[in-house]
Design an enzyme around this catalytic site. Structure first.
Site, PDB file in Angstrom:
ATOM      1  N   THR A 194       9.312  -4.456   0.224  1.00 36.36           N
ATOM      2  CA  THR A 194      10.001  -4.704  -1.047  1.00 36.36           C
ATOM      3  C   THR A 194      10.727  -3.438  -1.490  1.00 36.36           C
ATOM      4  OG1 THR A 194       9.741  -5.716  -3.242  1.00 36.36           O
ATOM      5  CG2 THR A 194       8.031  -4.176  -2.579  1.00 36.36           C
ATOM      6  N   ASN A 195      11.172  -3.381  -2.737  1.00 35.98           N
ATOM      7  CA  ASN A 195      11.838  -2.177  -3.246  1.00 35.98           C
ATOM      8  C   ASN A 195      11.469  -1.936  -4.704  1.00 35.98           C
ATOM      9  OD1 ASN A 195      13.829  -3.601  -4.970  1.00 35.98           O
ATOM     10  ND2 ASN A 195      14.451  -4.451  -2.994  1.00 35.98           N
ATOM     11  N   ARG A 196      12.082  -0.921  -5.291  1.00 34.57           N
ATOM     12  CA  ARG A 196      11.654  -0.460  -6.616  1.00 34.57           C
ATOM     13  C   ARG A 196      12.242  -1.242  -7.782  1.00 34.57           C
ATOM     14  NH1 ARG A 196      10.123   5.119  -6.688  1.00 34.57           N
ATOM     15  NH2 ARG A 196      10.065   5.953  -4.591  1.00 34.57           N
ATOM     16  N   SER A 197      13.040  -2.256  -7.545  1.00 32.46           N
ATOM     17  CA  SER A 197      13.689  -2.955  -8.654  1.00 32.46           C
ATOM     18  C   SER A 197      12.661  -3.597  -9.591  1.00 32.46           C
ATOM     19  CB  SER A 197      14.618  -4.037  -8.095  1.00 32.46           C
ATOM     20  OG  SER A 197      15.052  -4.866  -9.137  1.00 32.46           O
ATOM     21  N   ALA A 263      18.059  -6.852  -6.379  1.00 35.37           N
ATOM     22  CA  ALA A 263      18.028  -5.910  -5.257  1.00 35.37           C
ATOM     23  C   ALA A 263      17.393  -6.663  -4.085  1.00 35.37           C
ATOM     24  CB  ALA A 263      17.218  -4.681  -5.626  1.00 35.37           C
TER      25      ALA A 263
END
Ligand code: C5P
Length: 386
Positions: A194-197, A263
């Site tokens: 996943t990512n930081r969004s 994102a």
């Protein structure tokens, strides 16, 4: 600011929450009328007298029990602050609900959480409210003295929402699709990419668009941020890029505006392991990744399409990359930000954005709260669509 507001107040919160609110709204030049509750016991009038409300608001105070249909019709906004157990009861039992629905004016209900009260769920109530009505949750702690504490939206958040509802209804009748948050690409039952969004920018856009009258579909990935409950905001939670792609295409009818702020993960594991992958001493794990569908790029190729807005979160060469994305993905507008700048990008409440479009020079918007920035972006979209 112009607008007439009927404020319904209840209990001890009338004193601590209601009185500064009435004063602040008057300072913003709104015409304010107060309707306190007057049931026997700890009603609003037990804490602040009708005469005090009349004096403070500058308009004759009538208790909620004595309001008629005309009293609701004359308003631009009905503010329930807070929408307590008793207020819900009054609306769900009596004539007040009929009057409210007949008047068709938006309702802003500040949802309180009294330390001594059972948790209320006013969602059912919201479903009965006219378009652009909102349940505003909050975490500002109010000390009610001997009555305990109350958690409610801050005065600041409340005023911003009032201003949004009363200043513009320019998206009424428009259908808007917004994507927000990260996506999660599962590797096995416990692990994922996943990512930081945080989804905050997309949620701010969805909230602002709905308060301005649009019918909003918000397709969002896994997020911690609460999506505000609004009559005309429909949240569609998804997990992976594949699911987001599918959900976006499902919403893809008669749209006027699509803002893709999510994102989306660019890659996902080639294979999903249905059992947890075991580690083997001394052995590396090699994951094969494959591309996910580029939702924005695909939408850009459609013959009939709404006003299409993309986002570009960049850590270098912001302008070059934003212009490249604008062309490659056939957008009408790209909102670009430099995620290295302080106060910008993921998981913070502020952002600084530059707008790029095929026709106009770049427009640099100043660093500000995402919720305010959302209105600036929508202003630009509305102007450019004309
Ligand atoms: O190419 P990049 O990921 O930087 O593009 C960002 C823009 O494209 C954002 O608007 C994002 O929501 C969208 N996007 C998408 N599907 C993807 C990747 C990005 O819709 N798979």
């Amino acid at each position: 600011m112009a607008g007439r507001i009927l404020i319904i107040v209840d209990g001890p919160a009338a004193l601590t929450y209601g009185t500064p609110m009435v004063t602040a709204l008057r300072q913003r030049k709104y015409t304010v009328q107060v309707a306190p509750t007057a049931y026997p016991g700890p009603s609003a009038t037990a804490f602040v007298s009708e005469l005090a409300w009349t004096t403070l608001s500058g308009h004759p105070c009538k208790t909620i029990e004595t309001l008629d249909a005309e009293a609701f019709r004359q308003q631009d906004l009905i503010l329930l602050a807070p929408v307590s157990h008793q207020v819900l009861d009054i609306f769900l039992r009596g004539k007040a609900l009929e009057y409210l629905q007949a008047a068709g004016k938006p309702v802003l209900a500040a949802v309180p959480r009294l330390s001594s009260d059972p948790q209320e769920d006013p969602t059912e109530f919201l479903a009965k409210m006219p378009p652009r009505s909102i349940l505003l949750q909050g975490d500002t702690l109010l000390d009610l003295g001997a009555m305990g504490t109350l958690k409610a939206p801050s005065l600041e958040a409340l005023l911003l929402t009032v201003d949004s509802i009363l200043s513009k209804n320019d998206l009424a009748g428009k259908r808007v699709l917004i994507t927000a948050g990260p996506t999660a690409e599962d590797i096995d039952p416990v692990r994922f990419l996943t990512n930081r969004s945080s989804g905050k920018m997309g949620i701010a856009l969805a909230t602002a668009a709905a308060l301005r009258g649009a019918e909003v579909q918000l397709v969002h990935g896994p997020i911690q941020t609460t999506v505000p409950a609004l009559t005309n905001l429909h949240a569609v939670p998804v997990r992976s890029a594949e699911e987001m792609h599918h959900a976006v295409l499902e919403c893809w009818t008669n749209l006027d505006i699509a803002i893709l702020a999510a994102a989306v993960a660019d890659f996902r594991p080639d294979h999903y392991a249905p059992q947890k992958i075991k580690k083997v001493d001394g052995q590396a794990l090699i994951l094969n990744l494959r591309r996910t569908p580029d939702i924005l790029a695909e939408l850009g190729t459609f013959e009939t399409r709404p006003f299409l807005v993309g986002f570009a979160a960049e850590s270098d060469d912001v302008e070059v990359n934003a212009l490249l994305k604008l062309r490659k993905k056939h957008c009408d507008l790209i909102c670009a930000n430099d995620i290295r700048k302080p106060g910008c990008g993921f998981a913070v409440d502020t952002n600084q954005i530059t707008l790029y479009s095929p026709e106009e020079a770049p427009l640099h918007l100043p660093l500000k709260p995402k919720r305010e920035l959302a209105d600036d972006i929508l202003n630009e979209i509305v102007r450019r669509m004309k």
